[in-house]
Design a protein around this motif. Structure first.
Motif, PDB file in Angstrom:
ATOM      1  N   VAL A  73       0.788  -1.177  -0.075  1.00 52.21           N
ATOM      2  CA  VAL A  73       0.007  -0.021  -0.034  1.00 52.21           C
ATOM      3  C   VAL A  73       0.936   1.416  -0.002  1.00 52.21           C
ATOM      4  O   VAL A  73       0.168   2.384  -0.079  1.00 52.21           O
ATOM      5  N   SER A  74       2.242   1.022   0.318  1.00 53.12           N
ATOM      6  CA  SER A  74       3.060   2.258  -0.083  1.00 53.12           C
ATOM      7  C   SER A  74       3.092   2.667  -1.280  1.00 53.12           C
ATOM      8  O   SER A  74       4.035   3.774  -1.586  1.00 53.12           O
ATOM      9  N   ARG A  75       2.714   1.764  -2.301  1.00 48.55           N
ATOM     10  CA  ARG A  75       2.841   2.074  -3.656  1.00 48.55           C
ATOM     11  C   ARG A  75       1.349   2.653  -4.273  1.00 48.55           C
ATOM     12  O   ARG A  75       0.429   2.139  -3.915  1.00 48.55           O
ATOM     13  N   PRO A  76       1.557   3.981  -5.114  1.00 48.31           N
ATOM     14  CA  PRO A  76       0.197   4.647  -5.457  1.00 48.31           C
ATOM     15  C   PRO A  76      -0.522   3.688  -6.212  1.00 48.31           C
ATOM     16  O   PRO A  76      -1.901   3.587  -6.287  1.00 48.31           O
ATOM     17  N   GLU A  77       0.111   2.915  -7.111  1.00 47.94           N
ATOM     18  CA  GLU A  77      -0.713   2.070  -8.101  1.00 47.94           C
ATOM     19  C   GLU A  77      -1.564   0.875  -7.268  1.00 47.94           C
ATOM     20  O   GLU A  77      -2.510   0.765  -7.741  1.00 47.94           O
ATOM     21  N   VAL A  78      -1.104   0.463  -6.208  1.00 44.95           N
ATOM     22  CA  VAL A  78      -1.852  -0.509  -5.361  1.00 44.95           C
ATOM     23  C   VAL A  78      -3.100   0.152  -4.748  1.00 44.95           C
ATOM     24  O   VAL A  78      -3.970  -0.495  -4.896  1.00 44.95           O
ATOM     25  N   LEU A  79      -2.716   1.430  -4.285  1.00 43.23           N
ATOM     26  CA  LEU A  79      -3.954   2.096  -3.603  1.00 43.23           C
ATOM     27  C   LEU A  79      -4.954   2.381  -4.748  1.00 43.23           C
ATOM     28  O   LEU A  79      -6.092   2.374  -4.486  1.00 43.23           O
ATOM     29  N   MET A  88       4.082   5.381   6.652  1.00 43.69           N
ATOM     30  CA  MET A  88       4.265   7.007   6.594  1.00 43.69           C
ATOM     31  C   MET A  88       4.005   7.228   5.103  1.00 43.69           C
ATOM     32  O   MET A  88       3.329   7.943   4.618  1.00 43.69           O
ATOM     33  N   ARG A  89       4.533   6.375   4.361  1.00 47.09           N
ATOM     34  CA  ARG A  89       4.342   6.654   2.788  1.00 47.09           C
ATOM     35  C   ARG A  89       2.856   6.465   2.237  1.00 47.09           C
ATOM     36  O   ARG A  89       2.583   7.310   1.523  1.00 47.09           O
ATOM     37  N   ALA A  90       2.313   5.387   2.757  1.00 45.70           N
ATOM     38  CA  ALA A  90       0.776   5.232   2.495  1.00 45.70           C
ATOM     39  C   ALA A  90       0.019   6.399   2.929  1.00 45.70           C
ATOM     40  O   ALA A  90      -0.956   6.894   2.133  1.00 45.70           O
ATOM     41  N   ALA A  91       0.429   6.820   4.306  1.00 42.16           N
ATOM     42  CA  ALA A  91      -0.509   7.860   4.803  1.00 42.16           C
ATOM     43  C   ALA A  91      -0.082   9.201   3.817  1.00 42.16           C
ATOM     44  O   ALA A  91      -1.123  10.008   3.682  1.00 42.16           O
ATOM     45  N   GLU A  92       1.243   9.400   3.629  1.00 46.60           N
ATOM     46  CA  GLU A  92       1.244  10.652   2.645  1.00 46.60           C
ATOM     47  C   GLU A  92       0.418  10.701   1.487  1.00 46.60           C
ATOM     48  O   GLU A  92       0.004  11.669   0.953  1.00 46.60           O
ATOM     49  N   ILE A  93       0.545   9.443   0.749  1.00 49.80           N
ATOM     50  CA  ILE A  93      -0.246   9.134  -0.576  1.00 49.80           C
ATOM     51  C   ILE A  93      -1.652   9.588  -0.421  1.00 49.80           C
ATOM     52  O   ILE A  93      -2.300  10.355  -0.889  1.00 49.80           O
ATOM     53  N   VAL A  94      -2.276   8.982   0.771  1.00 49.43           N
ATOM     54  CA  VAL A  94      -3.647   9.084   0.776  1.00 49.43           C
ATOM     55  C   VAL A  94      -3.999  10.471   1.122  1.00 49.43           C
ATOM     56  O   VAL A  94      -5.122  11.081   0.552  1.00 49.43           O
ATOM     57  N   LYS A  95      -3.280  11.145   2.041  1.00 51.61           N
ATOM     58  CA  LYS A  95      -3.586  12.377   2.554  1.00 51.61           C
ATOM     59  C   LYS A  95      -3.315  13.425   1.520  1.00 51.61           C
ATOM     60  O   LYS A  95      -3.970  14.516   1.321  1.00 51.61           O
ATOM     61  N   THR A  96      -2.450  13.295   0.581  1.00 52.72           N
ATOM     62  CA  THR A  96      -2.159  14.209  -0.448  1.00 52.72           C
ATOM     63  C   THR A  96      -2.953  14.106  -1.579  1.00 52.72           C
ATOM     64  O   THR A  96      -3.533  15.064  -2.089  1.00 52.72           O
ATOM     65  N   ARG A  97      -3.045  12.820  -2.209  1.00 50.55           N
ATOM     66  CA  ARG A  97      -3.800  12.539  -3.355  1.00 50.55           C
ATOM     67  C   ARG A  97      -5.347  12.343  -3.052  1.00 50.55           C
ATOM     68  O   ARG A  97      -6.291  12.618  -4.152  1.00 50.55           O
ATOM     69  N   TYR A  98      -5.702  11.821  -1.936  1.00 53.55           N
ATOM     70  CA  TYR A  98      -7.302  11.538  -1.602  1.00 53.55           C
ATOM     71  C   TYR A  98      -7.588  12.244  -0.299  1.00 53.55           C
ATOM     72  O   TYR A  98      -8.070  11.478   0.606  1.00 53.55           O
ATOM     73  N   PRO A  99      -7.545  13.570  -0.295  1.00 52.85           N
ATOM     74  CA  PRO A  99      -7.750  14.163   1.050  1.00 52.85           C
ATOM     75  C   PRO A  99      -9.235  14.196   1.670  1.00 52.85           C
ATOM     76  O   PRO A  99      -9.543  14.204   2.661  1.00 52.85           O
ATOM     77  N   HIS A 100     -10.242  13.573   0.666  1.00 53.17           N
ATOM     78  CA  HIS A 100     -11.573  13.541   1.169  1.00 53.17           C
ATOM     79  C   HIS A 100     -11.869  12.139   1.853  1.00 53.17           C
ATOM     80  O   HIS A 100     -12.695  11.987   2.526  1.00 53.17           O
ATOM     81  N   LEU A 112       1.426  14.891   9.275  1.00 50.14           N
ATOM     82  CA  LEU A 112       0.541  14.647   7.855  1.00 50.14           C
ATOM     83  C   LEU A 112      -0.816  15.014   8.142  1.00 50.14           C
ATOM     84  O   LEU A 112      -1.373  14.953   6.863  1.00 50.14           O
ATOM     85  N   GLY A 113      -1.206  15.475   9.163  1.00 47.83           N
ATOM     86  CA  GLY A 113      -2.451  15.852   9.489  1.00 47.83           C
ATOM     87  C   GLY A 113      -3.640  14.537   9.886  1.00 47.83           C
ATOM     88  O   GLY A 113      -4.600  14.650   9.733  1.00 47.83           O
ATOM     89  N   VAL A 114      -2.982  13.428  10.185  1.00 43.57           N
ATOM     90  CA  VAL A 114      -3.817  12.230  10.677  1.00 43.57           C
ATOM     91  C   VAL A 114      -4.090  12.505  12.038  1.00 43.57           C
ATOM     92  O   VAL A 114      -3.405  12.092  13.063  1.00 43.57           O
ATOM     93  N   ALA A 115      -5.261  12.710  12.506  1.00 49.17           N
ATOM     94  CA  ALA A 115      -5.774  13.118  13.768  1.00 49.17           C
ATOM     95  C   ALA A 115      -6.201  11.948  14.469  1.00 49.17           C
ATOM     96  O   ALA A 115      -5.984  11.776  15.610  1.00 49.17           O
ATOM     97  N   GLU A 116      -6.865  11.019  13.741  1.00 51.69           N
ATOM     98  CA  GLU A 116      -7.708   9.799  14.034  1.00 51.69           C
ATOM     99  C   GLU A 116      -6.617   8.584  14.392  1.00 51.69           C
ATOM    100  O   GLU A 116      -6.536   8.019  13.466  1.00 51.69           O
ATOM    101  N   LEU A 117      -6.039   8.485  15.391  1.00 47.54           N
ATOM    102  CA  LEU A 117      -4.899   7.412  15.469  1.00 47.54           C
ATOM    103  C   LEU A 117      -4.794   6.949  16.837  1.00 47.54           C
ATOM    104  O   LEU A 117      -5.200   7.476  17.862  1.00 47.54           O
ATOM    105  N   ARG A 118      -4.292   5.822  16.881  1.00 44.08           N
ATOM    106  CA  ARG A 118      -4.260   4.991  18.098  1.00 44.08           C
ATOM    107  C   ARG A 118      -2.628   4.374  18.248  1.00 44.08           C
ATOM    108  O   ARG A 118      -2.408   3.808  17.474  1.00 44.08           O
TER     109      ARG A 118
END
Length: 612
Positions: free
Chosen positions: A450-456, A478-490, A509-515
């Protein structure tokens, strides 16, 4: 270069990498062998020495593009966080290796310490392009020893600039006069760097936004290449390194919203030019020296690799690496680098080195490059067995689903709840063994990184209702979170943090919901421990809740000081004192509450006694 020669070169590139992979060796080594076969000293001799030099000069732009991409990945906050590894570990490696190799140079060439030290410093610099390419092919760039290796390489690239500028100082004894310090050139260099930083900081992102509004992909590609070429020309005009300029330009755009588009546009050019670069190095290998000076070259090559490996291994262990990762770090950076060719040329022009030593050392650097993939392959065979790679699974179409990244002990619990509630989800995991294991229990997951954009993209992340990030590997997370937050902010992100520092990086990265993965489980076990020690249910729960609230507040406050280790240590100590104070206040309140509850009971007991 003629069109016919270009066709031959491209054919060699097209065949070298696949053949190298088929033989189980690094693609870089395949490029070097192809270059030797095509070069003036190879069997084909299709390219002359002048052709090889022209190809090498042209392909050096691949190194420039590589450093631009490195800059894109290196955000200022991350660079500041890496300052200890870059300037501490990096400087230690360069200084220790330069001194050790300089001493060996004095023995082999019977020369004074100044030219020997200069040659040692040149050989101390590893190949950024080579080492990063090899580590990336082996999937080690995101490991801890890979990050330490990147820090060392980054310092080496920075150190190459003053070494080039100070080359005349190493020739003082030979020229019998002190070199003239050109303060004007030095000031122009600093002013140029400042200007590039200023313009890049305030203008580049705006210009890229204008180009992006045209929605013409070719225009964006041209703008990306123009950015690198423009900064390169500016730097070369004032006598500075083009590689340094490209790195600065990339770092300035690291925070840009167009960073991923720039990376995607430039990566194909960078890969092709790096292939040409390593092929050109193979072409320039002077096999005549191997015939005339075989023993000397062999001894120097072995000495170079051995000295750098020993020093890097020791420094890796000093940084807390286990023996295996430290050994991989040592072998990955054991070769000489592309800056060595530049420094040897500069040193010869400044009168520091003679023609014969510089040519011999150039052959040694090339041979050390060729030895690196072989050493890493030998290390992998001797010390561990690597599982075969498998292709990513095809993922069915979906909509309104939840994407779960990581199907281990954490992600499976989320999946079980979603399945029971009838909520569709797509689970992905990078471990083929884990996929096969969960299938035995009736669970379904897909093999994919999932750290690869094409897989997501294949998982239809853009149509998902939520993204659950449960990956065990911090860097992949971190790579996966960055891709999702940047390319799919919704798409809302719910993340599992491995530890406190991972949580801070996710907050960055702006990920507020974490545990944090063990935080709540640790608190629950602590509650049971307090009950076992004789505390009441209310006291145990209140103590745990007080700690949880305090620690979550502290996490958000510590986030402001992520890059300041001293401040975090100071806050940790003061936080412990604050926590003890909170517990004391709770004890006082609990005692008061116990007394207030005891009073009605005593009055009621007295009333009953009086009635009796």
């Amino acid at each position: 270069m003629t069109l016919h020669e270009l066709a031959i070169l491209l054919a060699a590139l097209a065949l070298a990498a696949p053949l190298a992979r088929w033989l189980g060796i690094a693609a870089v080594l395949g490029y070097l062998v192809a270059g030797v076969m095509l070069g003036p000293f190879g069997a084909g001799a299709l390219f002359s020495e002048q052709d090889a030099e022209q190809v090498l000069h042209f392909a050096e732009f691949g190194v420039v593009l590589l450093l631009f991409l490195i800059g894109l990945e290196l955000r200022p906050k991350r660079l500041w966080a890496m300052r200890q590894a870059v300037f501490g570990l990096g400087s230690a490696q360069v200084v220790l290796t330069a001194i050790a190799l300089g001493f060996i140079g004095m023995l082999f060439f019977d020369t004074q310490w100044q030219p020997a030290l200069f040659a040692g410093a040149a050989l101390a610099l590893s190949s950024t392009a080579f080492a990063l390419q090899v580590m990336e092919e082996n999937g080690e760039l995101q490991t801890r020893h890979g990050r330490l290796g990147f820090s060392v390489l980054l310092f080496q690239d920075i150190a190459a600039i003053p070494l080039i500028a100070l080359a005349p100082y190493f020739a003082v004894s030979a020229m019998q006069q002190a070199p003239h310090i050109d303060y004007l050139t030095f000031a122009k260099g600093l002013a140029t760097i400042a200007a590039v930083v200023f313009v890049g900081r305030y203008a580049l992102d705006f210009l890229l936004r204008l180009v992006a509004l045209s929605k013409v992909k070719e225009a964006m590609t041209a703008a990306a290449l123009l950015t690198v070429v423009g900064v390169t020309l500016i730097m070369e005009a004032v006598g500075l390194s083009a590689s340094l300029g490209a790195f600065i330009a990339g770092a300035l755009l690291a925070e840009s919203s167009y960073r991923h588009e720039l990376e995607a546009d430039i990566a194909p050019f960078e890969g092709l030019l790096l292939g040409i670069f390593f092929t050109a190095i193979g072409m320039s290998l002077n096999l005549k020296l191997l015939v005339s000076e075989p023993v000397l070259i062999a001894l120097l090559t072995v000495s170079l690799i051995a000295v750098k490996s020993v020093i890097l291994f020791g420094l890796g262990r000093w940084q807390g690496l286990e023996a295996g990762p430290a050994r991989r770090l040592a072998f990955a950076l054991s070769q000489g680098g592309e800056f060595a060719f530049v420094l040897l040329s500069v040193g010869r022009a400044a009168g520091v080195l003679g023609t014969r030593p510089s040519e011999i050392l150039a052959v040694v650097v090339t041979l050390s490059m060729a030895m690196t993939p072989l050493l890493l392959m030998l290390e992998r065979v001797l010390f561990k067995k690597q599982a075969p790679q498998r292709a990513f699974d095809p993922i069915p179409e979906n909509d309104g689903h939840v994407v779960i990244a990581g199907f281990g002990r954490f992600g499976q619990i989320t999946a079980r709840v979603l399945r029971a509630k009838g909520i569709p989800f797509t689970a992905l995991d990078i471990s083929a063994e884990q996929i096969e294991f969960v299938k035995r229990f009736g669970n379904k997951a897909f093999f994919g990184d999932v750290s690869r954009p094409e897989v997501l993209e294949a998982a239809q992340i853009g149509k998902a209702r939520a993204f659950v990030l449960a990956i065990d590997d911090v860097e992949a997370s971190m790579r996966a979170a960055e891709i999702v937050k940047t390319r799919y902010p919704h798409v809302p992100v719910y993340a599992r943090a491995r530890d406190r520092m991972h949580a801070m990086r996710l907050l960055d990265l702006g990920v507020a919901e974490l545990r944090r993965e063990t935080f709540l489980a640790s608190l629950d076990l602590t509650r049971l421990l307090l009950l076992g020690l004789g505390y009441s249910q209310r006291v145990a729960e209140r103590t745990v809740n007080t700690f949880r609230d305090h620690d979550e507040r502290r996490l958000n406050e510590d986030y402001k000081h992520t890059s300041d280790a001293d401040k975090l240590i100071e806050r940790a100590r003061s936080s412990q004192a604050m926590l003890e104070k909170l517990f004391q206040e709770d004890e006082v309140e609990e005692a008061a509450l116990a007394r207030s509850e005891a009073t009605p009971r005593e009055a009621k007991a007295k009333s009953r006694a009086g009635a009796a």
